[in-house]
Structure formats: structure tokens, C-alpha cells
Design a protein around this motif. Structure first.
Motif, PDB file in Angstrom:
ATOM      1  N   TYR A   1       0.865  -1.172   0.000  1.00 35.48           N
ATOM      2  CA  TYR A   1       0.000   0.000   0.000  1.00 35.48           C
ATOM      3  C   TYR A   1       0.909   1.231   0.000  1.00 35.48           C
ATOM      4  N   ARG A   2       0.382   2.343  -0.504  1.00 34.31           N
ATOM      5  CA  ARG A   2       1.183   3.550  -0.681  1.00 34.31           C
ATOM      6  C   ARG A   2       0.495   4.722   0.014  1.00 34.31           C
ATOM      7  N   ASP A   3       1.278   5.527   0.749  1.00 32.39           N
ATOM      8  CA  ASP A   3       0.680   6.682   1.410  1.00 32.39           C
ATOM      9  C   ASP A   3       0.608   7.872   0.454  1.00 32.39           C
ATOM     10  N   ALA A   4       0.064   8.974   0.935  1.00 35.00           N
ATOM     11  CA  ALA A   4      -0.161  10.136   0.080  1.00 35.00           C
ATOM     12  C   ALA A   4       1.145  10.753  -0.411  1.00 35.00           C
ATOM     13  N   GLU A   5       2.252  10.500   0.291  1.00 34.69           N
ATOM     14  CA  GLU A   5       3.558  11.040  -0.123  1.00 34.69           C
ATOM     15  C   GLU A   5       4.313  10.100  -1.039  1.00 34.69           C
ATOM     16  N   GLY A   6       3.727   8.962  -1.352  1.00 32.78           N
ATOM     17  CA  GLY A   6       4.360   8.037  -2.275  1.00 32.78           C
ATOM     18  C   GLY A   6       5.221   6.978  -1.635  1.00 32.78           C
ATOM     19  N   PHE A   7       5.279   6.920  -0.305  1.00 34.31           N
ATOM     20  CA  PHE A   7       6.060   5.880   0.361  1.00 34.31           C
ATOM     21  C   PHE A   7       5.285   4.559   0.325  1.00 34.31           C
ATOM     22  N   LEU A   8       6.015   3.501   0.044  1.00 33.61           N
ATOM     23  CA  LEU A   8       5.418   2.177  -0.133  1.00 33.61           C
ATOM     24  C   LEU A   8       5.641   1.309   1.099  1.00 33.61           C
ATOM     25  N   TYR A   9       4.615   0.542   1.450  1.00 31.31           N
ATOM     26  CA  TYR A   9       4.638  -0.333   2.618  1.00 31.31           C
ATOM     27  C   TYR A   9       4.351  -1.761   2.154  1.00 31.31           C
ATOM     28  N   PHE A  10       5.205  -2.687   2.558  1.00 31.19           N
ATOM     29  CA  PHE A  10       5.036  -4.089   2.180  1.00 31.19           C
ATOM     30  C   PHE A  10       3.901  -4.700   2.989  1.00 31.19           C
ATOM     31  N   ALA A  11       3.002  -5.410   2.318  1.00 30.32           N
ATOM     32  CA  ALA A  11       1.843  -6.007   2.992  1.00 30.32           C
ATOM     33  C   ALA A  11       1.775  -7.516   2.812  1.00 30.32           C
ATOM     34  N   GLY A  12       2.832  -8.136   2.290  1.00 32.60           N
ATOM     35  CA  GLY A  12       2.836  -9.590   2.165  1.00 32.60           C
ATOM     36  C   GLY A  12       2.830 -10.044   0.726  1.00 32.60           C
ATOM     37  N   ARG A  13       2.838 -11.360   0.551  1.00 35.98           N
ATOM     38  CA  ARG A  13       2.761 -11.948  -0.780  1.00 35.98           C
ATOM     39  C   ARG A  13       1.301 -12.002  -1.221  1.00 35.98           C
ATOM     40  N   SER A  14       1.112 -12.085  -2.499  1.00 37.58           N
ATOM     41  CA  SER A  14      -0.268 -12.081  -2.994  1.00 37.58           C
ATOM     42  C   SER A  14      -1.065 -13.265  -2.464  1.00 37.58           C
TER      43      SER A  14
END
Length: 562
Positions: free
Chosen positions: A402-415
């Protein structure tokens, strides 16, 4: 890192070691200079020229632990214009034979400890070399002391940045592993990128304790050492209890990790001299913010969480100002997006509560895709998987972000780690990051198990720290209730208490095995929170029978035994 290849080849990097008599490679009692490493690679390249049949694919398989022979044969392949297929020693029988034959290996380099794995396998046309056998020494003897003038690519081959160098298997959860291709230029560029990013110096020592048949150890640890002229120290297999003693004896300054290695290190008994070592940096993935902070506090070593898909198609770079829990932003030149796989539409930006919890996970979490030019170089002889990875002209990573409003990406697991509970999409990695805060937990894995009616229920496996004598259900329930960012669908319905989390050969959680055991199978105790209950109690055989009957009534019983 964002790498698309370079004009430099790994063969050139190996060649730069000639005449450099500083320590270049260490393994147990063996110490080789950079010059000896280059000469040893050249000798093996010359032998390979003699052993590979004319007209055959220039591929060799390497079925070794992390011994000196592994990097020497990668260097040999680079000089000869050949490719190395890293063979996973945890594979067995027909699966192991399939990996060797699928990658068209005509030479297999192994050692005595792995010879029993080959017993009874049909490997037509494959020449097996045993590195700790006298016959190997005799074969190699005529080429020892090889110099630059003795190096020539295999007949009909030229060494270019686009020359195939690695065929490394991705650890998919279903189907046969796919052999991803990595060229000499991409590997050299990856090494150079990490040298620049982390300031790797010639006097550094890179400790390689992750298995070299996997891309992490070669691309993120060995390659930057080669590019910088730094030394490499090899550990045959990862050992948490020997980690610090190795670091001290080798003078290691940098290491890479995958999966749960950091949790295993944190689970070792604390000592007064935990900070007495030269290590300055660890680079890897899936340690999680909580464990990274614990590691820094205990050992005084910064862990940098990175992301790069095994196939090289997408990369995220950590930059100054990256928020806690985020991996970073897209690497320069990458057009990364978080996309809903079902619609192809970009997901909405993540919104957070005051406590940092993700408020809109069902609409913010999606698959990471690269919509720009992708460095992905394909799979060996697997056009179907290649097309799936590149569908619609985009590179689909298979990983949730998922990505925040500033464009930083957060890992949320494998599909395949996505859970759907009461029609709400959840990501296992998010729940794990919260459960990891529970002090008695040495390791946590979250995964889906079938709900009797529809969708999934949340289950977790907990490995406890040594000082925790047993699972404390009241304490665990109280901990869950106190977490402000734990959504109402996130608390585990089932808890399996294990002595040690099952892992793959690359130290990633073996979720397939955990999902297969579910809550009805396996020997470890399972606790559960019945519907409407506030706390946990042991799952009894009678409970299990009732749950099975409920699944049967809704036609879902087969999911319990998959």
C-alpha cells in the motif's frame, strides 16, 4: 535496487582481482587472496570448457552449501560465458531431478554431503563433479595457476553484459519453481548500485550466511563485495548461535538476511558483549520494524529493509525521511503503482489512524506493478509464467503493498498471503507486524484457514522466547485488546504454539506447510477463541469435530485437508 543492467560484466569484475593480494575469500580455515579467487575461477572456466558438450546449453548446476567452490564457479561461469543454476538442497527426488534437467545442466557441481540426494535419480547426460573428492582435484590440476591469457569463452560464446549468468529458482507457493534469468550486466549493476547506496569500501568484509543458491546472497551480498573489491566470508549454513562469533573472527562489516533470520538472532541469549563486533549494516527484507528496532538496540547494528522482486522487475529504495514501517519509494526510473488485480485500477492512498493503523486496507492494499520499463529478463523455458508476470504490458510483482499520500510504499505480504475475513481483505504482514510486539514472541507467522461458512479465518503460529515457559492465553488476549491499530477482523481465531517456525531453505516462513496443517492437523498445541468469546482456550478433539461438521454442512470440508 532499481537496476536495468550496465555496460560492465561480472567477468570484468572478476578480472580486476588479478594481482590483488589482499584477503578476498574466507571459509572456515580457508583464506584466499583476490588474486587466488580470480585464478581459481579461471581454472574452473578452463575445465568447464573441456567438460561441456559442444552444442549444449552452457549451463552448470551448483548443488553446494556456502563453500568457497560456490563463488569460484560463479566467477568461472562469468569468464566462460556460461550460466549457473543454483540447485536447492532441500528439494528431493523427482523435484530435484526436475530442477537440474529443466535448466539444461550438463555439469553438476556438488559435494559428498549432498551425494545421497542424487541416489536413484535419472539425470541423463549430466556430469557430476564432487568438489571434496580426489577425482575433482585431479581434473582441476592441469588448469591450476591459470592467468588472464588462459581465459577464453566457451566455443561460440562471447561475454557481454546481456550474457546469461544466473538461473535462480523463485520460491513460489504453488507449482514447480520458476528459474529466473539474471544477466552479467544486471548482476554487475546491482552490485554497483549497492556499493553506491551503502558506501561499501574495499576494506569491508561481507558475511554471506544466506544460501547462495538464492538470489539474495548472490545479488545483495556477493555482487557488491565483488564490485567494491571487498572480502567475502562464507558461512556454510546460517546459524544464529554462531553468527556473532563468525562476525568477530572474520571482521565482518555487512550481511544480508531473508525472512526470519533476524528473529532467530534476537532469540539467542543476551550477552554483555553483544555490541562487541565490527558489524555496521544489515540489508534484507521481512524483518519488520519492531524486530529491526530490537536488533539495533541490542546489537548496535542498523538494519535496512529493502525490496526487490527476485526476478528484478520492481525495486523500492529507502531514502532519508522514510516513515517508520515503510520500505521507501520507487527506485529512479521505475513507474511503480499499487493496483487492484481484479480491476486493474490503482488503489487509493493509505489512510492511517492516530496510532498508525491502516484504516482503509480493503481499498489501499493491492499488487505492486511496474508500469514502466522493467529489468525483468524472463524465466528459463517458461513462456506461460513469463506472460503472466508481464500481462497487459506491466510487470506484476506478485507482492502486496500500500502507498501513502507522499508516495512511500509499505510491504503487505505476498499475494497468496491475503486473507478475506467477513468480506474484508486483510494482509498477513500487517497483522504479523502487530503481533510481533508481544514480548514473549520470538517469531510470528499469520496465514488463512477456512471459515466454516465463507472466506477465511485468521490463524497464527507463535514461537516463544526461551524465557517464556508456556503460552499465556490471558496475557495474549490482553495484549491484543491493548493494540490500538489492531482492526476488529485481525485478532487470530486460532493460535498454534510451535518450538520453531517452519522455514524454507531460504529462511522464509513455510506458509504452505502451516496452511496445510491448519487447525486440525499437526502435533503442536492449538488454542482458539470460539465465536463470542473474549479469551483463548485449547482446541479439543471435540471442538475440531464440531468445526469439521460445520464445514461439511457448507460444502467446505475439503479445504481442511488440502
Amino acid at each position: 535496487m532499481g537496476v536495468t543492467g550496465s555496460g560492465t560484466t561480472v567477468a570484468e569484475l572478476v578480472g580486476r582481482q588479478w594481482g590483488d593480494h589482499r584477503v578476498g575469500l574466507m571459509h572456515e580455515d580457508l583464506v584466499l587472496s583476490h588474486h587466488q579467487v580470480a585464478s581459481g575461477a579461471a581454472a574452473r572456466a578452463a575445465l568447464l570448457t573441456e567438460l561441456l558438450p559442444r552444442g549444449a546449453e552452457p549451463h552448470l548446476g551448483v548443488l553446494l552449501d556456502n563453500t568457497a567452490e560456490f563463488p569460484l564457479w560463479i566467477g568461472a561461469a562469468a569468464l566462460a560465458g556460461a550460466a549457473v543454476a543454483g540447485i536447492n538442497p532441500t528439494r528431493r527426488g523427482a523435484e530435484l531431478a526436475r530442477d537440474i534437467l529443466h535448466t539444461d545442466c550438463r555439469v553438476l557441481v556438488t559435494e559428498r554431503t549432498h551425494l545421497p540426494l542424487l541416489d536413484g535419480l535419472e539425470l541423463p547426460g549430466v556430469r557430476v563433479l564432487v568438489t571434496d573428492d580426489d577425482a575433482y582435484t585431479v581434473l582441476l590440476a592441469p588448469y591450476e595457476g591459470a592467468g588472464p591469457a588462459d581465459i577464453a569463452p566457451l566455443p561460440g560464446r562471447t561475454v557481454r553484459p546481456g550474457s546469461r549468468l544466473l538461473l535462480y529458482f523463485t520460491s513460489g507457493s504453488t507449482g514447480a519453481p520458476k528459474a529466473a534469468i539474471c544477466s552479467q550486466g544486471r548482476l554487475a549493476a546491482a552490485g554497483a548500485s549497492l556499493v553506491s547506496h551503502f558506501g561499501v569500501r574495499p576494506d569491508d568484509v561481507h558475511y554471506v550466511c544466506m544460501p547462495m543458491f538464492h538470489g539474495n546472497a548472490v545479488i545483495a551480498d556477493w555482487a557488491p563485495a565483488l564490485a567494491a573489491g571487498a572480502a567475502v566470508a562464507l558461512r556454510r549454513r546460517f546459524s544464529a548461535s554462531c553468527f556473532l562469533s563468525d562476525v568477530r573472527s572474520y571482521g565482518a562489516t555487512y550481511f544480508t538476511y531473508v525472512g526470519r533470520a533476524v528473529q532467530y538472532l534476537l532469540a539467542t541469549p543476551e550477552r554483555d558483549d553483544d555490541r562487541d563486533h565490527p558489524l555496521r549494516l544489515g540489508f534484507g527484507t521481512e524483518a519488520g520494524a519492531v524486530d529491526a528496532e530490537r536488533f539495533a538496540a541490542r546489537f548496535g547494528v542498523r538494519l535496512v529493509e529493502g525490496y526487490g522482486s527476485s526476478e528484478g522487475g520492481a525495486a523500492v529504495q529507502r531514502t532519508p525521511g522514510t516513515p517508520r514501517g515503510a520500505i521507501g519509494r520507487a527506485a529512479p526510473g521505475d513507474d511503480l503503482a499499487v493496483v487492484d488485480p481484479s480491476s486493474g485500477e490503482e488503489c487509493e492512498p493509505a489512510r492511517f489512524s492516530a496510532a498508525g493503523g491502516l484504516l482503509n486496507g480493503d481499498r489501499a492494499i493491492g499488487e505492486l506493478v511496474n508500469r514502466g520499463r522493467s529489468p525483468f529478463e524472463g524465466y528459463w523455458r517458461n513462456a506461460e509464467a513469463e506472460a503472466e508476470r508481464l500481462r497487459g504490458g506491466w510487470y506484476w510483482s506478485g507482492d502486496l503493498f500500500y502507498r501513502d499520500a507522499e508516495g512511500f510504499l509499505y510491504f503487505a505480504g505476498r499475494s497468496d498471503d491475503r486473507l478475506r475475513v467477513d468480506s474484508e481483505n486483510l494482509a498477513a504482514a500487517l497483522i504479523e507486524s502487530i503481533l510481533a510486539r508481544w514480548e514473549p514472541a520470538a517469531g510470528v507467522a499469520v496465514y488463512a484457514v477456512p471459515d466454516p461458512v465463507a472466506g477465511d479465518q485468521v490463524m497464527c503460529a507463535l514461537a516463544l522466547r526461551d524465557e517464556a515457559s508456556s503460552f499465556d492465553p490471558e496475557g495474549f488476549a490482553a495484549f491484543l485488546a491493548a493494540q490500538p491499530d489492531l482492526g476488529t477482523k485481525m485478532p487470530p481465531r486460532f493460535v498454534r504454539v510451535v518450538a520453531r517456525l517452519p522455514v524454507t531453505a531460504t529462511n522464509k516462513i513455510h506458509r504452505v506447510a502451516l496452511r496445510r496443517e491448519g487447525f486440525l492437523h499437526g502435533r503442536d498445541p492449538v488454542w482458539w477463541r470460539p465465536p463470542g468469546a473474549d479469551g483463548y482456550r485449547p482446541l479439543t478433539p471435540a471442538d475440531g469435530a464440531r468445526l469439521r461438521r460445520a464445514c461439511e454442512r457448507h460444502g467446505r470440508a475439503e479445504l481442511l485437508d488440502r
